[in-house]
Design an enzyme around this catalytic site. Structure first.
Site, PDB file in Angstrom:
ATOM      1  N   PHE A   1     -11.174   7.940 -17.688  1.00 54.28           N
ATOM      2  CA  PHE A   1     -11.350   7.783 -16.213  1.00 54.28           C
ATOM      3  C   PHE A   1     -12.785   7.341 -16.185  1.00 54.28           C
ATOM      4  O   PHE A   1     -13.653   8.231 -16.233  1.00 54.28           O
ATOM      5  CB  PHE A   1     -10.879   8.540 -15.363  1.00 54.28           C
ATOM      6  CG  PHE A   1      -9.325   8.785 -15.169  1.00 54.28           C
ATOM      7  CD1 PHE A   1      -8.820   8.147 -14.014  1.00 54.28           C
ATOM      8  CD2 PHE A   1      -8.792   9.340 -16.269  1.00 54.28           C
ATOM      9  CE1 PHE A   1      -7.348   7.972 -14.221  1.00 54.28           C
ATOM     10  CE2 PHE A   1      -7.014   9.584 -16.023  1.00 54.28           C
ATOM     11  CZ  PHE A   1      -6.524   8.717 -14.963  1.00 54.28           C
ATOM     12  N   ASP A   2     -13.022   6.444 -15.507  1.00 54.28           N
ATOM     13  CA  ASP A   2     -14.452   6.097 -14.582  1.00 54.28           C
ATOM     14  C   ASP A   2     -14.346   7.205 -13.472  1.00 54.28           C
ATOM     15  O   ASP A   2     -13.208   7.391 -13.203  1.00 54.28           O
ATOM     16  CB  ASP A   2     -14.415   4.649 -14.141  1.00 54.28           C
ATOM     17  CG  ASP A   2     -15.528   4.418 -13.342  1.00 54.28           C
ATOM     18  OD1 ASP A   2     -16.629   4.716 -13.696  1.00 54.28           O
ATOM     19  OD2 ASP A   2     -15.452   3.750 -12.363  1.00 54.28           O
ATOM     20  N   LEU A   3     -15.507   7.163 -12.868  1.00 62.84           N
ATOM     21  CA  LEU A   3     -15.650   8.166 -11.843  1.00 62.84           C
ATOM     22  C   LEU A   3     -15.724   7.614 -10.320  1.00 62.84           C
ATOM     23  O   LEU A   3     -14.809   7.504  -9.523  1.00 62.84           O
ATOM     24  CB  LEU A   3     -16.536   9.199 -11.927  1.00 62.84           C
ATOM     25  CG  LEU A   3     -16.998  10.180 -10.915  1.00 62.84           C
ATOM     26  CD1 LEU A   3     -15.737  11.281 -10.665  1.00 62.84           C
ATOM     27  CD2 LEU A   3     -18.215  11.134 -11.391  1.00 62.84           C
ATOM     28  N   ASP A   4     -16.952   6.915 -10.061  1.00 66.35           N
ATOM     29  CA  ASP A   4     -17.036   6.282  -8.949  1.00 66.35           C
ATOM     30  C   ASP A   4     -16.115   5.034  -8.816  1.00 66.35           C
ATOM     31  O   ASP A   4     -15.989   4.132  -9.656  1.00 66.35           O
ATOM     32  CB  ASP A   4     -18.345   5.608  -9.029  1.00 66.35           C
ATOM     33  CG  ASP A   4     -19.525   6.901  -8.913  1.00 66.35           C
ATOM     34  OD1 ASP A   4     -19.105   7.985  -8.662  1.00 66.35           O
ATOM     35  OD2 ASP A   4     -20.667   6.492  -9.250  1.00 66.35           O
TER      36      ASP A   4
END
Length: 213
Positions: A7-10
């Site tokens: 997963f990417d965060l932002d």
């Protein structure tokens, strides 16, 4: 099916718009550059900061390094918490763990900041590993961060791994590592941005991710 979900965060787990734009505005102010409309800085959300300062403001590499130091002054104290978790993310993470999926964060944000944000918003324990950028920018491109996460977690079966993110950098980084991807539309990327770089799947809302994994 996919067992390992990166997963990417932002723009994927959290909406960091206010904190990132305020931090960029603070940095630009130190260069006597004033921005009236924070939304004009949304392109900074996702890509490496050094790339964005050079691309959008014509900074040299040295100026970009200084701008990042200014950015982090604000971000460390206030910006990282000017942030909120997208609706449906906690339910998504809980369901994925119930299905015994292995969850990993792969973000261009410095790793130390990413861990602090995940702890602050009670998401840290959902993830088996958090891979982020280094403070000295020696690891800040998404492809390198994904590769680092895969090496650390010993992920050799690429067919079992998928990258989830909202910007083209997430999709391109996945492709460079031979991975499938899910582009999400509730973040800061558009359908055209994600389609044009050939995201394997596109999800409008967090719950839609479930049907692809």
């Amino acid at each position: 099916m996919y067992q390992y979900l990166l997963f990417d965060l932002d723009g994927t787990l959290t909406d960091p718009g206010k904190g990132i734009t305020n931090s960029v505005m603070y940095a630009l102010h130190r260069f006597n550059i004033e921005v009236q409309d924070p939304s004009a800085l949304y392109p900074f959300i996702g890509p490496p900061l050094s790339e964005s300062f050079m691309k959008y403001y014509g900074f040299t590499e040295e100026q970009s390094d200084l701008a990042i130091r200014y950015y982090r002054e604000y971000f460390r104290e206030r910006g990282m918490f000017e942030n909120e978790v997208y609706d449906g993310i906690y339910d998504l993470l809980a369901e994925l763990k119930a299905r015994e999926k292995s969850l990993i964060v792969a973000t261009s944000k410095p790793e130390a900041f990413a861990k602090e944000i995940l702890r602050h918003f009670d998401m840290y324990d959902y993830f088996d590993f958090v891979a982020g950028a280094t403070m000295d920018n020696t690891r800040n491109k998404k492809a390198d961060i994904i590769r680092y996460a895969m090496n650390k977690c010993d992920l050799t079966d690429k067919a079992s791994v998928i990258m989830i993110g909202d910007r083209e950098h997430d999709i391109i980084g996945a492709k460079e590592n031979g991975l499938d991807s899910i582009g999400v539309l509730y973040g800061y990327g558009s359908y055209d941005e994600l389609f044009n770089v050939s995201a394997t799947y596109i999800a409008k809302q967090p719950q839609e991710i479930l049907k692809y994994v």
